[in-house]
Design an enzyme around this catalytic site. Sequence first.
Site, short mmCIF file in Angstrom:
data_model
loop_
_atom_site.label_atom_id
_atom_site.label_comp_id
_atom_site.label_asym_id
_atom_site.label_seq_id
_atom_site.Cartn_x
_atom_site.Cartn_y
_atom_site.Cartn_z
N ASP A 131 1.87 -15.97 6.10
CA ASP A 131 1.36 -17.34 5.91
C ASP A 131 1.27 -17.71 4.43
OD1 ASP A 131 1.21 -17.80 8.61
OD2 ASP A 131 -0.96 -17.51 8.77
N ALA B 229 3.17 -0.96 4.68
CA ALA B 229 2.63 -0.97 6.05
C ALA B 229 2.24 -2.38 6.51
CB ALA B 229 1.44 -0.03 6.15
N HIS C 115 12.85 -2.83 1.79
CA HIS C 115 12.28 -1.58 2.29
C HIS C 115 13.14 -0.42 1.83
CE1 HIS C 115 9.37 -3.65 4.68
NE2 HIS C 115 10.33 -4.48 5.07
N LEU C 116 12.49 0.63 1.40
CA LEU C 116 13.23 1.82 0.97
C LEU C 116 13.99 2.42 2.14
CD1 LEU C 116 10.32 3.35 -1.13
CD2 LEU C 116 12.41 2.34 -2.05
N ARG D 179 7.41 0.20 13.49
CA ARG D 179 7.94 -0.26 12.20
C ARG D 179 9.09 -1.24 12.36
NH1 ARG D 179 5.53 3.25 8.29
NH2 ARG D 179 5.13 5.26 9.23
N GLU E 264 12.81 -9.59 0.97
CA GLU E 264 12.02 -8.45 1.45
C GLU E 264 12.84 -7.17 1.26
OE1 GLU E 264 11.65 -8.72 5.68
OE2 GLU E 264 10.21 -7.08 5.84
N PRO F 34 0.78 -1.23 0.00
CA PRO F 34 0.00 0.00 0.00
C PRO F 34 0.82 1.29 0.00
CG PRO F 34 -0.23 -1.19 2.08
CD PRO F 34 0.45 -2.11 1.13
N ASN F 35 0.34 2.21 -0.82
CA ASN F 35 0.85 3.59 -0.92
C ASN F 35 2.15 3.72 -1.70
OD1 ASN F 35 -1.29 4.87 0.56
ND2 ASN F 35 -0.45 3.87 2.37
N HIS G 232 4.32 -4.78 8.99
CA HIS G 232 4.30 -4.73 10.45
C HIS G 232 3.03 -5.32 11.05
CE1 HIS G 232 7.42 -1.99 9.27
NE2 HIS G 232 6.53 -1.19 8.70
N ARG H 88 4.76 12.68 -1.82
CA ARG H 88 4.86 13.18 -0.44
C ARG H 88 6.10 12.56 0.21
NH1 ARG H 88 0.84 15.72 -1.31
NH2 ARG H 88 -1.32 15.50 -0.64
N TYR I 202 11.31 8.86 1.39
CA TYR I 202 11.21 7.86 0.32
C TYR I 202 11.83 8.30 -1.00
CZ TYR I 202 7.87 5.96 3.67
OH TYR I 202 7.31 5.45 4.81
N ASN J 259 7.98 -5.69 -1.15
CA ASN J 259 7.96 -4.60 -0.17
C ASN J 259 6.51 -4.52 0.30
OD1 ASN J 259 7.89 -2.30 1.34
ND2 ASN J 259 9.07 -1.05 -0.09
N ARG K 298 13.41 3.58 12.61
CA ARG K 298 12.23 4.44 12.58
C ARG K 298 11.36 4.22 13.83
NH1 ARG K 298 9.53 4.52 6.81
NH2 ARG K 298 8.42 6.21 7.89
O1 CA2 Z 1 10.59 1.74 3.83
C1 CA2 Z 1 9.72 1.13 3.19
O2 CA2 Z 1 9.87 0.73 2.04
C2 CA2 Z 1 8.33 0.92 3.81
O3 CA2 Z 1 7.92 -0.41 3.47
C3 CA2 Z 1 7.43 1.96 3.17
C4 CA2 Z 1 6.02 2.00 3.74
C5 CA2 Z 1 6.04 2.04 5.28
O4 CA2 Z 1 4.73 1.90 5.77
C6 CA2 Z 1 6.92 0.94 5.87
O5 CA2 Z 1 6.94 1.08 7.27
C7 CA2 Z 1 8.34 1.02 5.33
C8 CA2 Z 1 5.28 3.21 3.17
C9 CA2 Z 1 5.05 3.11 1.67
C10 CA2 Z 1 4.96 4.40 0.92
O6 CA2 Z 1 4.36 5.43 1.66
C11 CA2 Z 1 4.25 6.69 1.13
C12 CA2 Z 1 3.88 7.68 2.01
C13 CA2 Z 1 3.76 8.98 1.55
C14 CA2 Z 1 4.00 9.28 0.22
C15 CA2 Z 1 4.37 8.29 -0.66
C16 CA2 Z 1 4.50 6.99 -0.20
#
Ligand code: CA2
Length: 141
Positions: A84, A74, A97-98, A108, A95, A9-10, A77, A17, A22, A71, A104
């Site tokens: 599973d 969210a 993560h950026l 996380r 796995e 997600p995201n 966590h 943002r 990121y 990746n 953090r």
């Molecule tokens: O560090 C990573 O790659 C994460 O998997 C990124 C996730 C975060 O929830 C994990 O804890 C660590 C977040 C994905 C992207 O989130 C955005 C937030 C704002 C703007 C653009 C992307």
Amino acid sequence: MKLLVINGPNLNMLGLREPELYGKNDYAALCELIKKACEGIEYEIYQSNHEGDIVDKIQQSYGKVDAIVINPAAYTHTSVAILDALKAVSIPTVEVHLTDISQREEFRKHSFVSLYAEKTIAGHGFDGYREAIEYLKEKYN
Ligand code: CA2
């Protein structure tokens, strides 16, 4: 060799943002990097904001995919379901993560997916995907 890259997600919002966390490059740029790193192998990139869809995608990979880069964003966590599913299909997984999730917020720091993944790369930005793909190509191609 067929490789599946799953983004949670995201991640499709990258570049819009929080560039300080990121980076300023967008999701299309990440897909371009993955495409280049996958030269010489078959690959698919899948992104979803829905936990069940990610579980379905992992299940559908059984017998069709040789390795996974994930990746879970969210869901890293929170998701025992994704853990599973990976265990159920038993496909070699790295796995990514950026950011360095160990540095953090407390929530996380724990990753369910790490309990299955044979390697975790965190804090290397987009390059972490290249490293994961190179590792899997070297080991399973
Ligand atoms: O560090 C990573 O790659 C994460 O998997 C990124 C996730 C975060 O929830 C994990 O804890 C660590 C977040 C994905 C992207 O989130 C955005 C937030 C704002 C703007 C653009 C992307």
